[in-house]
Design a protein around this motif. Structure first.
Motif, PDB file in Angstrom:
ATOM      1  N   PRO A 190       8.263 -25.924   3.682  1.00 50.45           N
ATOM      2  CA  PRO A 190       9.544 -26.596   3.426  1.00 50.45           C
ATOM      3  C   PRO A 190       9.841 -26.916   1.963  1.00 50.45           C
ATOM      4  CG  PRO A 190       8.347 -27.665   5.229  1.00 50.45           C
ATOM      5  CD  PRO A 190       7.391 -26.709   4.578  1.00 50.45           C
ATOM      6  N   LEU A 191       8.810 -27.148   1.144  1.00 52.05           N
ATOM      7  CA  LEU A 191       9.037 -27.732  -0.172  1.00 52.05           C
ATOM      8  C   LEU A 191       9.736 -26.797  -1.149  1.00 52.05           C
ATOM      9  CD1 LEU A 191       8.572 -30.135  -2.080  1.00 52.05           C
ATOM     10  CD2 LEU A 191       6.367 -29.123  -2.675  1.00 52.05           C
ATOM     11  N   VAL A 192      10.681 -27.368  -1.907  1.00 54.21           N
ATOM     12  CA  VAL A 192      11.242 -26.718  -3.078  1.00 54.21           C
ATOM     13  C   VAL A 192      11.403 -27.781  -4.154  1.00 54.21           C
ATOM     14  CG1 VAL A 192      13.625 -26.977  -2.273  1.00 54.21           C
ATOM     15  CG2 VAL A 192      13.104 -25.282  -4.010  1.00 54.21           C
ATOM     16  N   GLU A 193      10.945 -27.455  -5.374  1.00 49.37           N
ATOM     17  CA  GLU A 193      11.030 -28.385  -6.499  1.00 49.37           C
ATOM     18  C   GLU A 193      12.208 -27.963  -7.387  1.00 49.37           C
ATOM     19  OE1 GLU A 193       6.401 -29.627  -7.163  1.00 49.37           O
ATOM     20  OE2 GLU A 193       6.963 -27.574  -7.714  1.00 49.37           O
ATOM     21  N   VAL A 194      13.098 -28.900  -7.645  1.00 47.67           N
ATOM     22  CA  VAL A 194      14.324 -28.609  -8.387  1.00 47.67           C
ATOM     23  C   VAL A 194      14.305 -29.378  -9.698  1.00 47.67           C
ATOM     24  CG1 VAL A 194      16.841 -28.710  -8.364  1.00 47.67           C
ATOM     25  CG2 VAL A 194      15.599 -28.256  -6.237  1.00 47.67           C
ATOM     26  N   VAL A 195      14.577 -28.651 -10.807  1.00 48.17           N
ATOM     27  CA  VAL A 195      14.621 -29.302 -12.117  1.00 48.17           C
ATOM     28  C   VAL A 195      15.455 -28.437 -13.050  1.00 48.17           C
ATOM     29  CG1 VAL A 195      12.493 -28.195 -12.948  1.00 48.17           C
ATOM     30  CG2 VAL A 195      13.221 -30.374 -13.938  1.00 48.17           C
ATOM     31  N   GLY A 196      16.149 -29.069 -13.969  1.00 45.32           N
ATOM     32  CA  GLY A 196      16.945 -28.346 -14.943  1.00 45.32           C
ATOM     33  C   GLY A 196      16.246 -28.252 -16.273  1.00 45.32           C
ATOM     34  N   GLY A 197      16.843 -27.500 -17.194  1.00 48.52           N
ATOM     35  CA  GLY A 197      16.353 -27.406 -18.555  1.00 48.52           C
ATOM     36  C   GLY A 197      17.149 -28.307 -19.471  1.00 48.52           C
ATOM     37  N   GLU A 198      16.852 -28.234 -20.745  1.00 46.31           N
ATOM     38  CA  GLU A 198      17.531 -29.089 -21.710  1.00 46.31           C
ATOM     39  C   GLU A 198      19.033 -28.841 -21.746  1.00 46.31           C
ATOM     40  OE1 GLU A 198      15.642 -28.508 -25.450  1.00 46.31           O
ATOM     41  OE2 GLU A 198      13.761 -29.493 -24.853  1.00 46.31           O
ATOM     42  N   ARG A 199      19.458 -27.618 -21.435  1.00 51.56           N
ATOM     43  CA  ARG A 199      20.875 -27.268 -21.499  1.00 51.56           C
ATOM     44  C   ARG A 199      21.515 -27.183 -20.118  1.00 51.56           C
ATOM     45  NH1 ARG A 199      21.031 -21.958 -24.994  1.00 51.56           N
ATOM     46  NH2 ARG A 199      23.279 -22.413 -25.067  1.00 51.56           N
ATOM     47  N   THR A 200      20.794 -27.594 -19.093  1.00 52.92           N
ATOM     48  CA  THR A 200      21.334 -27.579 -17.732  1.00 52.92           C
ATOM     49  C   THR A 200      22.196 -28.807 -17.494  1.00 52.92           C
ATOM     50  OG1 THR A 200      19.401 -26.387 -16.899  1.00 52.92           O
ATOM     51  CG2 THR A 200      20.756 -27.512 -15.272  1.00 52.92           C
ATOM     52  N   ASP A 201      23.357 -28.614 -16.871  1.00 47.04           N
ATOM     53  CA  ASP A 201      24.207 -29.734 -16.481  1.00 47.04           C
ATOM     54  C   ASP A 201      23.548 -30.498 -15.338  1.00 47.04           C
ATOM     55  OD1 ASP A 201      26.099 -28.911 -18.322  1.00 47.04           O
ATOM     56  OD2 ASP A 201      27.264 -27.784 -16.843  1.00 47.04           O
ATOM     57  N   ARG A 202      23.576 -31.810 -15.414  1.00 44.78           N
ATOM     58  CA  ARG A 202      22.995 -32.612 -14.346  1.00 44.78           C
ATOM     59  C   ARG A 202      23.673 -32.313 -13.013  1.00 44.78           C
ATOM     60  NH1 ARG A 202      18.279 -34.651 -12.868  1.00 44.78           N
ATOM     61  NH2 ARG A 202      18.601 -36.031 -11.082  1.00 44.78           N
ATOM     62  N   GLY A 251      14.470 -23.620  -8.922  1.00 46.90           N
ATOM     63  CA  GLY A 251      14.319 -23.938  -7.507  1.00 46.90           C
ATOM     64  C   GLY A 251      13.006 -23.323  -7.058  1.00 46.90           C
ATOM     65  N   HIS A 252      11.897 -24.034  -7.310  1.00 50.15           N
ATOM     66  CA  HIS A 252      10.558 -23.492  -7.112  1.00 50.15           C
ATOM     67  C   HIS A 252      10.109 -23.670  -5.670  1.00 50.15           C
ATOM     68  CE1 HIS A 252       6.004 -24.211  -7.400  1.00 50.15           C
ATOM     69  NE2 HIS A 252       6.200 -22.907  -7.355  1.00 50.15           N
ATOM     70  N   PRO A 253       9.938 -22.563  -4.925  1.00 48.98           N
ATOM     71  CA  PRO A 253       9.502 -22.645  -3.532  1.00 48.98           C
ATOM     72  C   PRO A 253       7.996 -22.486  -3.416  1.00 48.98           C
ATOM     73  CG  PRO A 253      10.092 -20.404  -3.996  1.00 48.98           C
ATOM     74  CD  PRO A 253      10.220 -21.168  -5.313  1.00 48.98           C
ATOM     75  N   PHE A 254       7.518 -22.474  -2.170  1.00 50.39           N
ATOM     76  CA  PHE A 254       6.104 -22.208  -1.900  1.00 50.39           C
ATOM     77  C   PHE A 254       6.001 -21.106  -0.867  1.00 50.39           C
ATOM     78  CE2 PHE A 254       5.997 -26.013  -4.194  1.00 50.39           C
ATOM     79  CZ  PHE A 254       4.790 -25.997  -4.852  1.00 50.39           C
ATOM     80  N   ASN A 255       4.976 -20.282  -1.036  1.00 48.47           N
ATOM     81  CA  ASN A 255       4.829 -19.084  -0.224  1.00 48.47           C
ATOM     82  C   ASN A 255       4.233 -19.391   1.155  1.00 48.47           C
ATOM     83  OD1 ASN A 255       4.859 -16.261   0.243  1.00 48.47           O
ATOM     84  ND2 ASN A 255       2.696 -16.137  -0.302  1.00 48.47           N
ATOM     85  N   PRO A 256       4.885 -18.911   2.231  1.00 46.36           N
ATOM     86  CA  PRO A 256       6.139 -18.169   2.235  1.00 46.36           C
ATOM     87  C   PRO A 256       7.354 -19.104   2.281  1.00 46.36           C
ATOM     88  CG  PRO A 256       5.211 -18.182   4.436  1.00 46.36           C
ATOM     89  CD  PRO A 256       4.232 -18.930   3.567  1.00 46.36           C
ATOM     90  N   PRO A 257       8.392 -18.822   1.512  1.00 47.78           N
ATOM     91  CA  PRO A 257       9.548 -19.727   1.456  1.00 47.78           C
ATOM     92  C   PRO A 257      10.243 -19.941   2.797  1.00 47.78           C
ATOM     93  CG  PRO A 257       9.586 -18.187  -0.383  1.00 47.78           C
ATOM     94  CD  PRO A 257       8.502 -17.720   0.544  1.00 47.78           C
TER      95      PRO A 257
END
Length: 320
Positions: A154-166, A144-150
């Motif tokens: 407003p933006l947050v980038e959300v992504v999982g890894g290879e073993r993350t449940d969708r 859950g990648h935010p931008f300073n200052p959170p």
């Protein structure tokens, strides 16, 4: 994935209370959540409370959620106690950008947090695939990648890894939306995600220009704040380029300006960050600050973003 629907979350645990973690704390408090924070630094609580106090005037302008209060912040004595409480319904990790540290910390959080609770990392570049390798239940770990200052951007980038449940990715994206963030849910991992890669391209070109004596720090900043930055604030670079094609849109723009893509205008290889370049960047920023303190610059930045948000119709209320 989580036993609690995103719209029903009431308590958030924030692990790491530096600039980013503290910004998350301020944001969640302003959105009406109870927040439990933990940071190993001995002076973490004092610094965190000062950060929240400094951020609160900007948050009041943005509009506080019902029941929002800085008094709803609790500092936990240990990592385990910060997340083990059954009331902890979401965990935001914001430790320093060190892969082994992140990997170990996420494994500890996974072991301590209640089953099913989604755990998000604020990493600015590491793929979750690389960070979730030692966790017992990696399926609930997301970026859950935010931008300073959170608390302000407003933006947050959300992504999982290879073993993350969708389901964990979808839950986190929905939760951030409920919590007042603008969410990009990425379909695949990409080092640096989206916005940081774009920022990095501009940053590297700026370093080249300073290193080669082609432009000053002041020139570069003004070229954005007085130029494309005013458009990017509400339209973004792609749609802005499309308008350059007139009624023909992007197709005409590409047909007309496409050949210029072959021009050697950019140098995406990073320049050597030697002492001369470092000093030029530091000195240029000191000139640009023109005597203003860090606190003054932060206040001006915060107010500027709020004014832009108002001016572009994304925030109700009169400008100051």
């Amino acid at each position: 994935m989580s036993p609690t629907p995103p719209s029903s979350v009431r308590r958030v645990a924030c692990i790491g209370a530096g600039v980013i973690g503290g910004g998350w704390v301020a944001h969640f408090l302003a959105r009406g959540y109870d927040v439990t924070a933990w940071d190993p630094a001995p002076d973490a609580e004092d610094k965190l409370r000062r950060l929240v106090t400094a951020a609160w005037p900007a948050l009041e302008q943005l509009g506080l959620a019902e029941g929002a209060s800085a008094d709803r912040l609790t500092l936990a004595p240990s990592l385990a106690e910060a997340v083990a409480d059954a009331d902890a319904e979401f965990v935001q990790e914001s430790a320093p950008e060190q892969l082994e540290l992140k990997r170990d910390l996420l494994a500890q959080l996974d072991a301590a947090a209640p089953p099913g609770v989604v755990i998000a990392s604020s990493t600015s570049g590491y793929p979750m695939t690389d960070m979730q390798t030692t966790a017992a239940t990696p399926g609930r770990l997301v970026v859950g990648h935010p931008f300073n200052p959170p608390y302000l951007i407003p933006l947050v980038e959300v992504v999982g890894g290879e073993r993350t449940d969708r389901a964990a990715v979808e839950w986190a994206a929905e939760f951030y939306g409920v919590a007042g963030k603008s969410v990009i849910t990425m379909d695949r991992e990409l080092p640096g995600f989206i916005a940081n890669r774009l920022q990095e391209a501009l940053w590297r070109e700026a370093l080249h220009m300073v290193a080669n004596g082609e432009a000053t720090v002041e020139d570069i900043d003004a070229s954005i704040t007085e130029g494309p930055g005013l458009r990017w604030a509400f339209m973004g670079p792609i749609l802005t380029f499309a308008l350059a094609g007139g009624e023909g849109g992007m197709a005409h723009m590409l047909d007309h300006f496409g050949p210029s893509l072959k021009s050697p205008w950019t140098r995406l290889e990073a320049p050597e960050l030697d002492r001369a370049l470092r000093d030029a960047m530091v000195d240029g920023c000191e000139r640009a600050a023109d005597g203003r303190t860090y606190a003054q610059l932060v206040a001006e930045r915060d107010q500027g973003v709020i004014d832009v948000l108002r001016a572009t119709g994304r925030l109700d209320g009169p400008a100051r």
